[in-house]
Design a protein around this motif. Structure first.
Motif, PDB file in Angstrom:
ATOM      1  N   THR A 103       5.161  -4.777 -14.756  1.00  0.00           N
ATOM      2  CA  THR A 103       6.622  -4.886 -14.806  1.00  0.00           C
ATOM      3  C   THR A 103       7.279  -3.526 -14.991  1.00  0.00           C
ATOM      4  OG1 THR A 103       6.500  -5.384 -17.179  1.00  0.00           O
ATOM      5  CG2 THR A 103       6.610  -7.250 -15.666  1.00  0.00           C
ATOM      6  N   GLU A 104       6.511  -2.536 -15.461  1.00  0.00           N
ATOM      7  CA  GLU A 104       7.044  -1.187 -15.653  1.00  0.00           C
ATOM      8  C   GLU A 104       6.755  -0.286 -14.455  1.00  0.00           C
ATOM      9  OE1 GLU A 104       4.826  -0.158 -19.097  1.00  0.00           O
ATOM     10  OE2 GLU A 104       6.216  -1.072 -20.489  1.00  0.00           O
ATOM     11  N   GLY A 105       6.063  -0.809 -13.454  1.00  0.00           N
ATOM     12  CA  GLY A 105       5.621   0.009 -12.337  1.00  0.00           C
ATOM     13  C   GLY A 105       6.728   0.343 -11.345  1.00  0.00           C
ATOM     14  N   ARG A 106       6.612   1.530 -10.758  1.00  0.00           N
ATOM     15  CA  ARG A 106       7.544   1.965  -9.729  1.00  0.00           C
ATOM     16  C   ARG A 106       6.774   2.722  -8.654  1.00  0.00           C
ATOM     17  NH1 ARG A 106      12.750   4.907 -12.101  1.00  0.00           N
ATOM     18  NH2 ARG A 106      13.331   4.560  -9.923  1.00  0.00           N
ATOM     19  N   GLY A 107       7.360   2.797  -7.471  1.00  0.00           N
ATOM     20  CA  GLY A 107       6.736   3.530  -6.378  1.00  0.00           C
ATOM     21  C   GLY A 107       6.723   2.712  -5.104  1.00  0.00           C
ATOM     22  N   GLU A 108       6.352   3.364  -4.007  1.00  0.00           N
ATOM     23  CA  GLU A 108       6.378   2.732  -2.693  1.00  0.00           C
ATOM     24  C   GLU A 108       5.452   1.529  -2.607  1.00  0.00           C
ATOM     25  OE1 GLU A 108       8.204   3.019  -0.044  1.00  0.00           O
ATOM     26  OE2 GLU A 108       9.470   4.584  -0.888  1.00  0.00           O
ATOM     27  N   ALA A 109       4.331   1.559  -3.312  1.00  0.00           N
ATOM     28  CA  ALA A 109       3.404   0.426  -3.255  1.00  0.00           C
ATOM     29  C   ALA A 109       4.046  -0.829  -3.842  1.00  0.00           C
ATOM     30  CB  ALA A 109       2.111   0.758  -3.994  1.00  0.00           C
ATOM     31  N   PHE A 110       4.810  -0.665  -4.911  1.00  0.00           N
ATOM     32  CA  PHE A 110       5.502  -1.816  -5.508  1.00  0.00           C
ATOM     33  C   PHE A 110       6.589  -2.341  -4.566  1.00  0.00           C
ATOM     34  CE2 PHE A 110       3.639  -0.083  -9.378  1.00  0.00           C
ATOM     35  CZ  PHE A 110       3.281  -1.233 -10.061  1.00  0.00           C
ATOM     36  N   TYR A 111       7.320  -1.405  -3.937  1.00  0.00           N
ATOM     37  CA  TYR A 111       8.366  -1.806  -2.998  1.00  0.00           C
ATOM     38  C   TYR A 111       7.753  -2.553  -1.816  1.00  0.00           C
ATOM     39  CZ  TYR A 111      12.171  -1.399   0.392  1.00  0.00           C
ATOM     40  OH  TYR A 111      13.132  -1.675   1.322  1.00  0.00           O
ATOM     41  N   SER A 112       6.642  -2.041  -1.296  1.00  0.00           N
ATOM     42  CA  SER A 112       5.979  -2.686  -0.160  1.00  0.00           C
ATOM     43  C   SER A 112       5.442  -4.057  -0.539  1.00  0.00           C
ATOM     44  CB  SER A 112       4.843  -1.802   0.361  1.00  0.00           C
ATOM     45  OG  SER A 112       5.339  -0.596   0.915  1.00  0.00           O
ATOM     46  N   ILE A 151       0.855  -1.185   0.000  1.00  0.00           N
ATOM     47  CA  ILE A 151       0.000   0.000   0.000  1.00  0.00           C
ATOM     48  C   ILE A 151       0.893   1.238   0.000  1.00  0.00           C
ATOM     49  CG2 ILE A 151      -1.849   1.237   1.196  1.00  0.00           C
ATOM     50  CD1 ILE A 151      -2.465  -1.477   2.598  1.00  0.00           C
ATOM     51  N   GLY A 152       0.658   2.145  -0.938  1.00  0.00           N
ATOM     52  CA  GLY A 152       1.465   3.360  -1.011  1.00  0.00           C
ATOM     53  C   GLY A 152       1.305   4.025  -2.366  1.00  0.00           C
ATOM     54  N   GLU A 153       2.226   4.913  -2.677  1.00  0.00           N
ATOM     55  CA  GLU A 153       2.179   5.627  -3.947  1.00  0.00           C
ATOM     56  C   GLU A 153       2.662   4.749  -5.102  1.00  0.00           C
ATOM     57  OE1 GLU A 153       0.965   8.386  -4.806  1.00  0.00           O
ATOM     58  OE2 GLU A 153       0.516   9.276  -2.869  1.00  0.00           O
ATOM     59  N   VAL A 202      -0.563 -18.310   7.160  1.00  0.00           N
ATOM     60  CA  VAL A 202      -1.387 -18.490   5.958  1.00  0.00           C
ATOM     61  C   VAL A 202      -0.778 -17.838   4.721  1.00  0.00           C
ATOM     62  CG1 VAL A 202      -3.510 -18.809   7.276  1.00  0.00           C
ATOM     63  CG2 VAL A 202      -2.995 -16.554   6.364  1.00  0.00           C
ATOM     64  N   HIS A 203       0.510 -17.558   4.748  1.00  0.00           N
ATOM     65  CA  HIS A 203       1.248 -17.059   3.579  1.00  0.00           C
ATOM     66  C   HIS A 203       0.676 -15.752   3.049  1.00  0.00           C
ATOM     67  CE1 HIS A 203       3.444 -20.846   3.480  1.00  0.00           C
ATOM     68  NE2 HIS A 203       2.281 -21.455   3.633  1.00  0.00           N
ATOM     69  N   LEU A 204       0.317 -14.852   3.964  1.00  0.00           N
ATOM     70  CA  LEU A 204      -0.205 -13.545   3.549  1.00  0.00           C
ATOM     71  C   LEU A 204       0.375 -12.452   4.437  1.00  0.00           C
ATOM     72  CD1 LEU A 204      -3.781 -12.542   2.539  1.00  0.00           C
ATOM     73  CD2 LEU A 204      -2.624 -11.236   4.335  1.00  0.00           C
ATOM     74  N   VAL A 205       0.845 -11.371   3.806  1.00  0.00           N
ATOM     75  CA  VAL A 205       1.371 -10.212   4.535  1.00  0.00           C
ATOM     76  C   VAL A 205       0.875  -8.944   3.857  1.00  0.00           C
ATOM     77  CG1 VAL A 205       3.476  -8.895   5.082  1.00  0.00           C
ATOM     78  CG2 VAL A 205       3.430 -11.366   5.431  1.00  0.00           C
ATOM     79  N   VAL A 206       0.510  -7.956   4.676  1.00  0.00           N
ATOM     80  CA  VAL A 206       0.162  -6.619   4.196  1.00  0.00           C
ATOM     81  C   VAL A 206       1.261  -5.670   4.640  1.00  0.00           C
ATOM     82  CG1 VAL A 206      -1.483  -4.713   4.314  1.00  0.00           C
ATOM     83  CG2 VAL A 206      -2.316  -7.080   4.306  1.00  0.00           C
ATOM     84  N   SER A 207       1.830  -4.941   3.700  1.00  0.00           N
ATOM     85  CA  SER A 207       2.906  -3.999   4.000  1.00  0.00           C
ATOM     86  C   SER A 207       2.532  -2.633   3.442  1.00  0.00           C
ATOM     87  CB  SER A 207       4.226  -4.470   3.374  1.00  0.00           C
ATOM     88  OG  SER A 207       5.276  -3.552   3.617  1.00  0.00           O
ATOM     89  N   ALA A 208       2.786  -1.587   4.208  1.00  0.00           N
ATOM     90  CA  ALA A 208       2.425  -0.238   3.781  1.00  0.00           C
ATOM     91  C   ALA A 208       3.619   0.685   3.848  1.00  0.00           C
ATOM     92  CB  ALA A 208       1.287   0.311   4.656  1.00  0.00           C
ATOM     93  N   ASP A 209       3.624   1.666   2.958  1.00  0.00           N
ATOM     94  CA  ASP A 209       4.594   2.750   2.997  1.00  0.00           C
ATOM     95  C   ASP A 209       4.590   3.342   4.405  1.00  0.00           C
ATOM     96  OD1 ASP A 209       5.935   5.163   2.788  1.00  0.00           O
ATOM     97  OD2 ASP A 209       4.810   5.871   1.051  1.00  0.00           O
TER      98      ASP A 209
END
Length: 213
Positions: A83-92, A71-73, A105-112
């Motif tokens: 594959t062309e995407g960039r930003g904090e949401a992709f990093y998270s 979650i992020g910009e 359960v193999h699930l994680v939510v990560s936010a900027d």
């Protein structure tokens, strides 16, 4: 923005599940469509908490994925492919899907971090993650065909048990045994909770943008 990245579990010993999951996710509204990135990984960009929760539920019905939600910009202009995407949401999302390989359960939510710091009311990231994990956990306890019955009931809430049985070419008693235990209600509740907390995170991100402007 929400970036949902999933990676197939035990891909070396299982058949390629990417075509199947892309078909399952095709009804989901996205801003950048779900697509294979590399290997057995799939990624999509969404801006609607309802769509995120439904996508996770559809992935859980398939049941063979590490799930990372970032979650992020997302940098503008929006990319045509993930594959062309960039930003904090992709990093998270990248951090989340890697962490999911050893997470419950193999699930994680990560936010900027800027989103989390703007979220002053409560830990909406953690609560969204808990709700989505409840959703996945409930589905994981069911057999594959039973997950199908539950998914159909949630997608077609007015369907009768007889109609669900006809859809899957099974007896009405088989459907009744699964639905009587209440998994559809538990999953629907988990989806509702996830949507609420994801919406709060999205608002925190929007308010942060407004302060920057």
């Amino acid at each position: 923005m929400f970036v949902l990245t999933i990676d197939q579990q035990d891909s070396r010993s299982n058949a390629d599940a990417v075509p199947r999951i892309l078909d399952a996710l095709s009804p989901i509204d996205t801003v950048v469509p779900f697509a294979r990135t590399i290997g057995d990984e799939v990624q999509g960009v969404l801006d609607d908490p309802d769509a995120v929760a439904e996508a996770v539920r559809r992935i859980g019905i398939d049941s063979v994925w590490h799930i990372g939600l970032g979650i992020g910009e997302v940098e503008r202009p929006l990319p045509e492919t993930t594959t062309e995407g960039r930003g904090e949401a992709f990093y998270s999302a990248r951090q989340a899907v890697e962490a999911a390989k050893s997470a419950p359960v193999h699930l994680v939510v990560s936010a900027d971090p800027d989103v989390v710091s703007a979220d002053a009311d409560s830990d909406h990231r953690g609560l969204a993650e808990a709700a989505l994990r409840l959703l996945i956990s409930t589905l994981t306890e069911l057999r594959g065909h039973s997950r199908g019955y539950v998914g159909y009931r949630l997608d077609h809430p007015d369907a009768t048990q007889a109609e669900i049985a006809a859809e899957f070419d099974v007896s009405q008693q088989a459907v009744s045994r699964v639905l009587a235990a209440g998994p559809a209600e538990i999953i629907a509740g988990a989806e509702h909770l996830a949507r609420h907390h994801l919406d709060r995170l999205q608002r925190a991100l929007s308010e942060g943008d407004a302060h920057v402007d």
